[in-house]
Write a protein that holds these residues in place. Structure first.
Motif, PDB file in Angstrom:
ATOM      1  N   GLU A 138       0.819  -1.204   0.000  1.00  0.00           N
ATOM      2  CA  GLU A 138       0.000   0.000   0.000  1.00  0.00           C
ATOM      3  C   GLU A 138       0.857   1.260   0.000  1.00  0.00           C
ATOM      4  O   GLU A 138       1.961   1.285   0.533  1.00  0.00           O
ATOM      5  CB  GLU A 138      -0.919  -0.011   1.231  1.00  0.00           C
ATOM      6  CG  GLU A 138      -1.823  -1.236   1.262  1.00  0.00           C
ATOM      7  CD  GLU A 138      -2.623  -1.357   2.549  1.00  0.00           C
ATOM      8  OE1 GLU A 138      -3.831  -1.607   2.462  1.00  0.00           O
ATOM      9  OE2 GLU A 138      -2.035  -1.208   3.630  1.00  0.00           O
ATOM     10  N   HIS A 158      -3.150  -7.633  -2.257  1.00  0.00           N
ATOM     11  CA  HIS A 158      -3.876  -6.367  -2.282  1.00  0.00           C
ATOM     12  C   HIS A 158      -2.888  -5.233  -2.537  1.00  0.00           C
ATOM     13  O   HIS A 158      -1.961  -5.025  -1.755  1.00  0.00           O
ATOM     14  CB  HIS A 158      -4.598  -6.137  -0.958  1.00  0.00           C
ATOM     15  CG  HIS A 158      -5.552  -7.236  -0.595  1.00  0.00           C
ATOM     16  ND1 HIS A 158      -6.849  -7.281  -1.052  1.00  0.00           N
ATOM     17  CD2 HIS A 158      -5.378  -8.343   0.154  1.00  0.00           C
ATOM     18  CE1 HIS A 158      -7.446  -8.364  -0.586  1.00  0.00           C
ATOM     19  NE2 HIS A 158      -6.573  -9.028   0.152  1.00  0.00           N
ATOM     20  N   ARG A 160      -2.806  -1.170  -3.011  1.00  0.00           N
ATOM     21  CA  ARG A 160      -3.683  -0.039  -2.727  1.00  0.00           C
ATOM     22  C   ARG A 160      -2.920   1.282  -2.775  1.00  0.00           C
ATOM     23  O   ARG A 160      -1.768   1.347  -2.353  1.00  0.00           O
ATOM     24  CB  ARG A 160      -4.328  -0.213  -1.350  1.00  0.00           C
ATOM     25  CG  ARG A 160      -5.223  -1.442  -1.266  1.00  0.00           C
ATOM     26  CD  ARG A 160      -5.757  -1.652   0.130  1.00  0.00           C
ATOM     27  NE  ARG A 160      -6.731  -2.739   0.174  1.00  0.00           N
ATOM     28  CZ  ARG A 160      -7.332  -3.155   1.268  1.00  0.00           C
ATOM     29  NH1 ARG A 160      -7.048  -2.585   2.434  1.00  0.00           N
ATOM     30  NH2 ARG A 160      -8.209  -4.138   1.231  1.00  0.00           N
ATOM     31  N   GLU A 221      -8.067   0.118  -3.848  1.00  0.00           N
ATOM     32  CA  GLU A 221      -7.421  -1.118  -4.270  1.00  0.00           C
ATOM     33  C   GLU A 221      -7.451  -1.213  -5.794  1.00  0.00           C
ATOM     34  O   GLU A 221      -8.508  -1.069  -6.422  1.00  0.00           O
ATOM     35  CB  GLU A 221      -8.108  -2.329  -3.654  1.00  0.00           C
ATOM     36  CG  GLU A 221      -7.457  -3.638  -4.046  1.00  0.00           C
ATOM     37  CD  GLU A 221      -7.684  -4.739  -3.031  1.00  0.00           C
ATOM     38  OE1 GLU A 221      -7.427  -5.905  -3.383  1.00  0.00           O
ATOM     39  OE2 GLU A 221      -8.100  -4.440  -1.890  1.00  0.00           O
TER      40      GLU A 221
END
Length: 300
Positions: A138, A158, A160, A221
């Motif tokens: 992230e 993930h 993001r 995301e």
């Protein structure tokens, strides 16, 4: 940069696309690498581990945590006694300092390193080593991912993005006040980030997506299509990142996936619970204001 964390999604354990099967012993240096424990570690300062495997895999670097002003120097120390040219880096990070992440990413590109998202699986009871794709990359971690000469994002990971902001005011950004000096710092770091993005082969779409999300909104995301649009993915073949020494390692991937998933599904699923947002992490270049205050551009 600073991150606001939101967690969710299903757990996908060692899918054949990412679980690297190894025959023989695995050694870790710089601390043990494991799947479940990184939930808290990814909010601490970044640390590096080397997962060495024989005989069918070269090994890889685990990079877990937030980039701080010390991280580039600590990576240099970590790399000093290792041959890391062309090695893979497995990322699980909630971001960190803008300028220090840029410096670290340039080191990785100069070494021709390869990047992916995941957490290293610490083998037990003779099981083969692997990488669990259920991990988070992230904010500035996304730009570290971009540093890889080859980049792979597995299903279950993930990725993001979020805007650059003043770290000491990101928690209540709309109510805070800002000086001209603050705006200068943010715009300066956006310019540095833009140059870095294009140098690494990223697209303007990545900057556009990240800079469109203010700090009072949840991180965005990126979808599989957006990962390709932004050039964060350059390959769909895991073997291009982990570079096994022979074809036997590729053949063993599916076998290890089944073994590890059977044993760890309930364990990891129980560990993956929503976590609160981490505290702000400042950029390296904090500017001293005339009043004696300190300003720094961070990513929320």
């Amino acid at each position: 940069m600073r991150l606001s964390l939101t967690f969710g999604g299903s757990v996908l354990l060692c899918a054949a696309a990412l679980c690297i099967a190894l025959t023989g012993p695995v050694a870790t240096s710089g601390g043990s690498a494991h799947a479940g424990g990184t939930l808290e570690e990814r909010k601490l300062p970044m640390r590096f581990t080397w997962v060495a495997c024989q005989p069918n895999c070269r090994g890889w670097v685990g990079a877990v945590g937030i980039v701080t002003a010390d991280t580039p120097r600590e990576f240099d120390e970590f790399a000093r006694t290792r041959q890391l040219g062309g090695a893979a880096v497995v990322l699980d990070s909630s971001g960190g300092s803008v300028n220090d992440a840029i410096a670290l990413g340039r080191r990785w590109r100069n070494l021709g390193m390869l990047t992916t998202v995941g957490t290293s699986f610490d083998p037990r009871n003779g099981d083969r080593a692997g990488v669990v794709p259920q991990a988070y990359c992230e904010s500035m971690c996304v730009f570290l991912l971009l540093a890889g000469k080859v980049r792979y994002v597995p299903d279950g990971a993930h990725v993001r993005v979020h805007q650059i902001w003043m770290g000491d005011r990101a928690d209540d950004a709309r109510a805070a006040s800002y000086s001209a000096q603050d705006l200068m710092i943010v715009e300066r770091d956006i310019g540095r980030l833009a140059k870095y993005t294009f140098d690494m082969g990223g697209t303007g779409d990545l900057l556009s997506l990240a800079l469109s999300v203010p700090p009072w909104e949840d991180l965005r995301e990126l979808s599989p299509a957006e990962l390709r649009l932004t050039n964060l993915i350059t390959t769909d073949a895991v073997a291009e990142v982990f570079s096994p020494n022979d074809s036997n390692a590729n053949a063993a991937v599916a076998d290890a996936s089944a073994k590890i998933q059977d044993r760890l599904t309930s364990e990891i699923a129980g560990a993956e619970k929503p976590l609160p947002a981490p505290k702000s992490t400042k950029t390296a270049e904090a500017a001293v204001l005339p009043t004696g205050g300190v300003a720094a551009a961070d990513r929320k």
